[in-house]
Design a protein around this motif. Structure first.
Motif, PDB file in Angstrom:
ATOM      1  N   GLU A 118      -5.383  -0.204   2.239  1.00 31.98           N
ATOM      2  CA  GLU A 118      -4.461   0.222   3.592  1.00 31.98           C
ATOM      3  C   GLU A 118      -5.075  -0.475   4.630  1.00 31.98           C
ATOM      4  O   GLU A 118      -6.300  -0.726   4.815  1.00 31.98           O
ATOM      5  CB  GLU A 118      -4.588   1.495   3.918  1.00 31.98           C
ATOM      6  CG  GLU A 118      -4.002   2.523   2.912  1.00 31.98           C
ATOM      7  CD  GLU A 118      -4.215   3.772   3.100  1.00 31.98           C
ATOM      8  OE1 GLU A 118      -3.492   4.369   4.066  1.00 31.98           O
ATOM      9  OE2 GLU A 118      -4.659   4.544   2.437  1.00 31.98           O
ATOM     10  N   LEU A 175      -6.053   0.149   8.229  1.00 30.57           N
ATOM     11  CA  LEU A 175      -5.975   1.280   9.346  1.00 30.57           C
ATOM     12  C   LEU A 175      -5.636   1.003  10.838  1.00 30.57           C
ATOM     13  O   LEU A 175      -4.877   1.795  11.439  1.00 30.57           O
ATOM     14  CB  LEU A 175      -7.106   2.134   8.971  1.00 30.57           C
ATOM     15  CG  LEU A 175      -7.377   2.560   7.713  1.00 30.57           C
ATOM     16  CD1 LEU A 175      -8.476   3.349   7.556  1.00 30.57           C
ATOM     17  CD2 LEU A 175      -6.035   3.515   7.237  1.00 30.57           C
ATOM     18  N   GLN A 186     -10.009  -2.338  10.346  1.00 32.16           N
ATOM     19  CA  GLN A 186     -10.321  -1.331   9.692  1.00 32.16           C
ATOM     20  C   GLN A 186      -9.291  -1.181   8.366  1.00 32.16           C
ATOM     21  O   GLN A 186      -8.390  -1.389   8.615  1.00 32.16           O
ATOM     22  CB  GLN A 186     -10.400   0.207  10.556  1.00 32.16           C
ATOM     23  CG  GLN A 186     -11.303   0.162  11.585  1.00 32.16           C
ATOM     24  CD  GLN A 186     -11.152   1.675  12.364  1.00 32.16           C
ATOM     25  OE1 GLN A 186     -10.241   2.279  12.373  1.00 32.16           O
ATOM     26  NE2 GLN A 186     -12.306   1.776  13.108  1.00 32.16           N
ATOM     27  N   TYR A 187     -10.116  -0.957   7.260  1.00 38.90           N
ATOM     28  CA  TYR A 187      -9.447  -0.994   5.942  1.00 38.90           C
ATOM     29  C   TYR A 187      -9.662   0.179   5.091  1.00 38.90           C
ATOM     30  O   TYR A 187     -10.956   0.773   5.368  1.00 38.90           O
ATOM     31  CB  TYR A 187      -9.903  -2.344   5.262  1.00 38.90           C
ATOM     32  CG  TYR A 187      -9.858  -3.517   6.147  1.00 38.90           C
ATOM     33  CD1 TYR A 187      -8.372  -4.091   6.114  1.00 38.90           C
ATOM     34  CD2 TYR A 187     -10.589  -4.117   6.940  1.00 38.90           C
ATOM     35  CE1 TYR A 187      -8.053  -5.377   6.722  1.00 38.90           C
ATOM     36  CE2 TYR A 187     -10.565  -5.418   7.437  1.00 38.90           C
ATOM     37  CZ  TYR A 187      -9.295  -5.746   7.258  1.00 38.90           C
ATOM     38  OH  TYR A 187      -9.221  -7.012   8.077  1.00 38.90           O
ATOM     39  N   ARG A 188      -9.032   0.609   4.213  1.00 41.91           N
ATOM     40  CA  ARG A 188      -9.207   1.773   3.288  1.00 41.91           C
ATOM     41  C   ARG A 188      -8.945   1.172   2.174  1.00 41.91           C
ATOM     42  O   ARG A 188      -7.782   0.815   1.718  1.00 41.91           O
ATOM     43  CB  ARG A 188      -8.718   3.084   3.823  1.00 41.91           C
ATOM     44  CG  ARG A 188      -8.933   4.183   2.620  1.00 41.91           C
ATOM     45  CD  ARG A 188      -8.482   5.378   3.132  1.00 41.91           C
ATOM     46  NE  ARG A 188      -9.447   6.064   4.178  1.00 41.91           N
ATOM     47  CZ  ARG A 188      -9.039   6.879   4.966  1.00 41.91           C
ATOM     48  NH1 ARG A 188      -7.802   7.509   4.835  1.00 41.91           N
ATOM     49  NH2 ARG A 188     -10.041   7.375   5.799  1.00 41.91           N
ATOM     50  N   HIS A 235     -11.782   7.397  -1.714  1.00 43.17           N
ATOM     51  CA  HIS A 235     -11.367   6.536  -0.450  1.00 43.17           C
ATOM     52  C   HIS A 235     -12.762   5.905   0.063  1.00 43.17           C
ATOM     53  O   HIS A 235     -13.791   6.466   0.039  1.00 43.17           O
ATOM     54  CB  HIS A 235     -10.918   7.602   0.549  1.00 43.17           C
ATOM     55  CG  HIS A 235      -9.736   8.190   0.467  1.00 43.17           C
ATOM     56  ND1 HIS A 235      -8.709   7.676   0.377  1.00 43.17           N
ATOM     57  CD2 HIS A 235      -9.679   9.553  -0.029  1.00 43.17           C
ATOM     58  CE1 HIS A 235      -7.627   8.389   0.095  1.00 43.17           C
ATOM     59  NE2 HIS A 235      -8.238   9.576  -0.105  1.00 43.17           N
ATOM     60  N   ASP A 284     -13.956   3.371   3.015  1.00 41.64           N
ATOM     61  CA  ASP A 284     -13.616   3.056   4.310  1.00 41.64           C
ATOM     62  C   ASP A 284     -14.313   1.702   4.516  1.00 41.64           C
ATOM     63  O   ASP A 284     -15.695   1.708   4.578  1.00 41.64           O
ATOM     64  CB  ASP A 284     -13.890   4.031   5.438  1.00 41.64           C
ATOM     65  CG  ASP A 284     -12.850   5.070   5.297  1.00 41.64           C
ATOM     66  OD1 ASP A 284     -11.656   4.923   4.919  1.00 41.64           O
ATOM     67  OD2 ASP A 284     -13.472   6.183   5.410  1.00 41.64           O
ATOM     68  N   GLU A 296     -14.995  -1.707   7.661  1.00 44.20           N
ATOM     69  CA  GLU A 296     -14.770  -2.009   8.917  1.00 44.20           C
ATOM     70  C   GLU A 296     -15.269  -3.604   8.954  1.00 44.20           C
ATOM     71  O   GLU A 296     -16.357  -3.844   8.544  1.00 44.20           O
ATOM     72  CB  GLU A 296     -15.372  -1.276   9.894  1.00 44.20           C
ATOM     73  CG  GLU A 296     -14.914  -1.580  11.267  1.00 44.20           C
ATOM     74  CD  GLU A 296     -15.383  -0.334  12.208  1.00 44.20           C
ATOM     75  OE1 GLU A 296     -15.319  -0.512  13.468  1.00 44.20           O
ATOM     76  OE2 GLU A 296     -15.294   0.824  11.630  1.00 44.20           O
TER      77      GLU A 296
END
Length: 150
Positions: A41, A43, A47-49, A121, A123, A125
């Motif tokens: 994703e 975000l 920023q990604y997830r 998840h 995260d 960046e």
């Protein structure tokens, strides 16, 4: 004329803009299995997830490592010492060990990980250093390196 499907290029590259790296990733992606399924994703701008379905795995069963531009996620179930024989009428939940690798773009860092409701998840960046960010140059301005040279 042939249409080229570039979707494999987006599966395991996060934050990378280099074409050569994307082509390299496509070759590696074909060799990986599809287990466990995952989403990537966006975000925010940087920023990604990564969300990965890891049903049946606990926090102690999963190892996450980041080295250079590679993120590696491994899941290993401890070998059962009991020889309990279970009979399944249908077995749709895989219990096999896995290793999934993602190529990260330059300046992409892992910020944290969380395991909840069977989903892992991770995260990410992207932190671009000020020296690498584009800067606007005004027309008519002149950059003077050293005032002693004048």
């Amino acid at each position: 004329m042939r249409t080229i499907d570039l979707s494999p290029l987006y599966r395991s590259f996060i934050g990378s803009d280099r074409l050569a790296s994307l082509i390299d990733a496509a070759n590696r992606t074909d060799n990986q299995s599809t287990y466990p399924p995952y989403n990537i994703e966006l975000l925010a701008d940087d920023q990604y997830r990564i969300s990965m379905a890891v049903a049946g795995f606990g926090q102690d069963d999963i190892t996450i490592e980041a080295q250079d531009n590679t993120l590696s996620i491994q899941g290993k179930k401890p070998e059962s010492t009991e020889q309990e024989e279970r009979k399944f009428l249908h077995k749709g939940i895989s219990e096999k060990n896995f290793e999934r690798k993602f190529q990260l773009g330059d300046h992409v860092k892992v910020m944290g990980a969380n395991l909840a409701d069977g989903l892992l998840h991770v995260d990410l960046e992207r932190h671009i250093p000020e020296a690498k960010k584009p800067r606007r140059i005004e027309i008519g301005s002149r950059l003077i390196e050293n005032k002693n040279d004048q």
